[in-house]
Design a protein around this motif. Structure first.
Motif, PDB file in Angstrom:
ATOM      1  N   LEU A   1      -4.989  -0.960  -0.543  1.00 15.61           N
ATOM      2  CA  LEU A   1      -5.523  -2.246  -0.083  1.00 15.61           C
ATOM      3  C   LEU A   1      -5.059  -2.637   1.316  1.00 15.61           C
ATOM      4  O   LEU A   1      -5.526  -3.635   1.860  1.00 15.61           O
ATOM      5  N   ARG A   2      -4.191  -1.861   1.890  1.00 18.28           N
ATOM      6  CA  ARG A   2      -3.678  -2.175   3.231  1.00 18.28           C
ATOM      7  C   ARG A   2      -4.835  -2.328   4.214  1.00 18.28           C
ATOM      8  O   ARG A   2      -5.690  -1.463   4.345  1.00 18.28           O
ATOM      9  N   GLY A   3      -4.909  -3.483   4.869  1.00 17.24           N
ATOM     10  CA  GLY A   3      -5.927  -3.747   5.877  1.00 17.24           C
ATOM     11  C   GLY A   3      -7.280  -4.183   5.333  1.00 17.24           C
ATOM     12  O   GLY A   3      -8.211  -4.389   6.099  1.00 17.24           O
ATOM     13  N   LYS A   4      -7.394  -4.349   4.039  1.00 21.66           N
ATOM     14  CA  LYS A   4      -8.673  -4.748   3.445  1.00 21.66           C
ATOM     15  C   LYS A   4      -8.663  -6.230   3.087  1.00 21.66           C
ATOM     16  O   LYS A   4      -7.616  -6.810   2.836  1.00 21.66           O
ATOM     17  N   VAL A   5      -9.829  -6.820   3.063  1.00 23.12           N
ATOM     18  CA  VAL A   5      -9.982  -8.191   2.596  1.00 23.12           C
ATOM     19  C   VAL A   5     -10.040  -8.135   1.073  1.00 23.12           C
ATOM     20  O   VAL A   5     -10.821  -7.368   0.504  1.00 23.12           O
TER      21      VAL A   5
ATOM     22  N   PRO B   1      -1.992 -21.983 -17.945  1.00 23.59           N
ATOM     23  CA  PRO B   1      -1.947 -20.971 -16.889  1.00 23.59           C
ATOM     24  C   PRO B   1      -1.922 -19.570 -17.491  1.00 23.59           C
ATOM     25  O   PRO B   1      -1.517 -19.394 -18.636  1.00 23.59           O
ATOM     26  N   PRO B   2      -2.365 -18.570 -16.723  1.00 21.63           N
ATOM     27  CA  PRO B   2      -2.335 -17.207 -17.227  1.00 21.63           C
ATOM     28  C   PRO B   2      -0.895 -16.776 -17.468  1.00 21.63           C
ATOM     29  O   PRO B   2       0.027 -17.325 -16.871  1.00 21.63           O
ATOM     30  N   PRO B   3      -0.690 -15.771 -18.304  1.00 23.50           N
ATOM     31  CA  PRO B   3       0.663 -15.351 -18.612  1.00 23.50           C
ATOM     32  C   PRO B   3       1.382 -14.708 -17.444  1.00 23.50           C
ATOM     33  O   PRO B   3       2.591 -14.599 -17.449  1.00 23.50           O
ATOM     34  N   ARG B   4       0.664 -14.290 -16.432  1.00 14.54           N
ATOM     35  CA  ARG B   4       1.274 -13.696 -15.244  1.00 14.54           C
ATOM     36  C   ARG B   4       0.716 -14.368 -14.005  1.00 14.54           C
ATOM     37  O   ARG B   4      -0.196 -15.152 -14.059  1.00 14.54           O
ATOM     38  N   ARG B   5       1.265 -13.993 -12.877  1.00 18.85           N
ATOM     39  CA  ARG B   5       0.803 -14.559 -11.616  1.00 18.85           C
ATOM     40  C   ARG B   5      -0.628 -14.168 -11.312  1.00 18.85           C
ATOM     41  O   ARG B   5      -1.032 -13.056 -11.613  1.00 18.85           O
ATOM     42  N   PRO B   6      -1.405 -15.047 -10.676  1.00 20.91           N
ATOM     43  CA  PRO B   6      -2.746 -14.649 -10.244  1.00 20.91           C
ATOM     44  C   PRO B   6      -2.649 -13.629  -9.117  1.00 20.91           C
ATOM     45  O   PRO B   6      -1.610 -13.474  -8.491  1.00 20.91           O
ATOM     46  N   CYS B   7      -3.739 -12.949  -8.878  1.00 21.96           N
ATOM     47  CA  CYS B   7      -3.758 -11.932  -7.830  1.00 21.96           C
ATOM     48  C   CYS B   7      -3.329 -12.509  -6.492  1.00 21.96           C
ATOM     49  O   CYS B   7      -2.617 -11.872  -5.741  1.00 21.96           O
ATOM     50  N   SER B   8      -3.740 -13.733  -6.187  1.00 24.93           N
ATOM     51  CA  SER B   8      -3.401 -14.312  -4.887  1.00 24.93           C
ATOM     52  C   SER B   8      -1.897 -14.392  -4.703  1.00 24.93           C
ATOM     53  O   SER B   8      -1.377 -14.100  -3.629  1.00 24.93           O
ATOM     54  N   ALA B   9      -1.157 -14.747  -5.730  1.00 23.59           N
ATOM     55  CA  ALA B   9       0.300 -14.819  -5.627  1.00 23.59           C
ATOM     56  C   ALA B   9       0.899 -13.422  -5.573  1.00 23.59           C
ATOM     57  O   ALA B   9       1.823 -13.151  -4.803  1.00 23.59           O
ATOM     58  N   THR B  10       0.369 -12.515  -6.363  1.00 23.54           N
ATOM     59  CA  THR B  10       0.874 -11.151  -6.380  1.00 23.54           C
ATOM     60  C   THR B  10       0.593 -10.465  -5.053  1.00 23.54           C
ATOM     61  O   THR B  10       1.459  -9.806  -4.493  1.00 23.54           O
ATOM     62  N   CYS B  11      -0.620 -10.632  -4.536  1.00 20.18           N
ATOM     63  CA  CYS B  11      -1.010  -9.970  -3.295  1.00 20.18           C
ATOM     64  C   CYS B  11      -0.251 -10.489  -2.094  1.00 20.18           C
ATOM     65  O   CYS B  11       0.025  -9.745  -1.161  1.00 20.18           O
ATOM     66  N   ARG B  12       0.142 -11.769  -2.106  1.00 23.10           N
ATOM     67  CA  ARG B  12       0.904 -12.312  -0.986  1.00 23.10           C
ATOM     68  C   ARG B  12       2.238 -11.596  -0.833  1.00 23.10           C
ATOM     69  O   ARG B  12       2.795 -11.539   0.260  1.00 23.10           O
ATOM     70  N   ARG B  13       2.757 -11.034  -1.922  1.00 22.43           N
ATOM     71  CA  ARG B  13       4.032 -10.341  -1.851  1.00 22.43           C
ATOM     72  C   ARG B  13       3.886  -8.931  -1.291  1.00 22.43           C
ATOM     73  O   ARG B  13       4.868  -8.287  -0.986  1.00 22.43           O
ATOM     74  N   ARG B  14       2.691  -8.430  -1.194  1.00 27.40           N
ATOM     75  CA  ARG B  14       2.466  -7.053  -0.760  1.00 27.40           C
ATOM     76  C   ARG B  14       2.510  -6.957   0.762  1.00 27.40           C
ATOM     77  O   ARG B  14       2.084  -7.861   1.460  1.00 27.40           O
ATOM     78  N   PRO B  15       2.960  -5.802   1.270  1.00 25.46           N
ATOM     79  CA  PRO B  15       3.105  -5.628   2.725  1.00 25.46           C
ATOM     80  C   PRO B  15       1.850  -5.150   3.428  1.00 25.46           C
ATOM     81  O   PRO B  15       1.919  -4.391   4.366  1.00 25.46           O
ATOM     82  N   TRP B  16       0.659  -5.530   2.998  1.00 23.55           N
ATOM     83  CA  TRP B  16      -0.541  -5.087   3.707  1.00 23.55           C
ATOM     84  C   TRP B  16      -1.013  -6.147   4.570  1.00 23.55           C
ATOM     85  O   TRP B  16      -1.364  -7.006   4.925  1.00 23.55           O
TER      86      TRP B  16
END
Length: 120
Positions: free
Chosen positions: A81-85, A105-120
């Motif tokens: 996903l690096r560099g992708k929208v 709320p869902p049992p885990r973080r939504p993608c938006s919260a998870t993706c913010r932690r990623r280095p892409w």
């Protein structure tokens, strides 16, 4: 534009159909290649063998999976996903009741919260 839809449930199928109807090239992946092929045939998309295959040449990635699986999907796809929208269309509904309108709320973080932690 090449759009990858990760998830072939109600949301993923609807988004796949709309993107294909708008003239975009669409790849759809699911938990099984058979489900991806079935949804692709019904929506005008191309079935992907797996999630990474779906996003390889995509300009835009839509994550449309249950909220309980989004962390695993984000971890799996992080390098690709690096560099992708990435658009978060995760589904936080109660997995035991697909028609639930629970506001829990869902049992885990939504993608938006998870993706913010990623280095892409």
């Amino acid at each position: 534009m090449h759009v990858a839809i990760i998830g072939a449930g109600n949301v993923g199928s609807a988004l796949s159909r709309a993107a294909a109807a708008a003239g975009h090239t669409v790849s759809v992946s699911a938990t099984s290649p058979g489900k991806a092929a079935m949804v692709a045939a019904a929506t005008g998309a191309h079935p992907a063998a797996n999630n990474e295959d779906a996003v390889t040449d995509a300009d835009l990635v839509v994550v449309a999976v249950p909220g309980s699986t989004v962390t695993a999907v984000a971890d799996e796809l992080a390098p690709a996903l690096r560099g992708k929208v990435v658009i978060d269309a995760t589904n936080p509904l109660n997995a035991t009741s697909p028609t639930s309108t629970s506001t829990r709320p869902p049992p885990r973080r939504p993608c938006s919260a998870t993706c913010r932690r990623r280095p892409w």
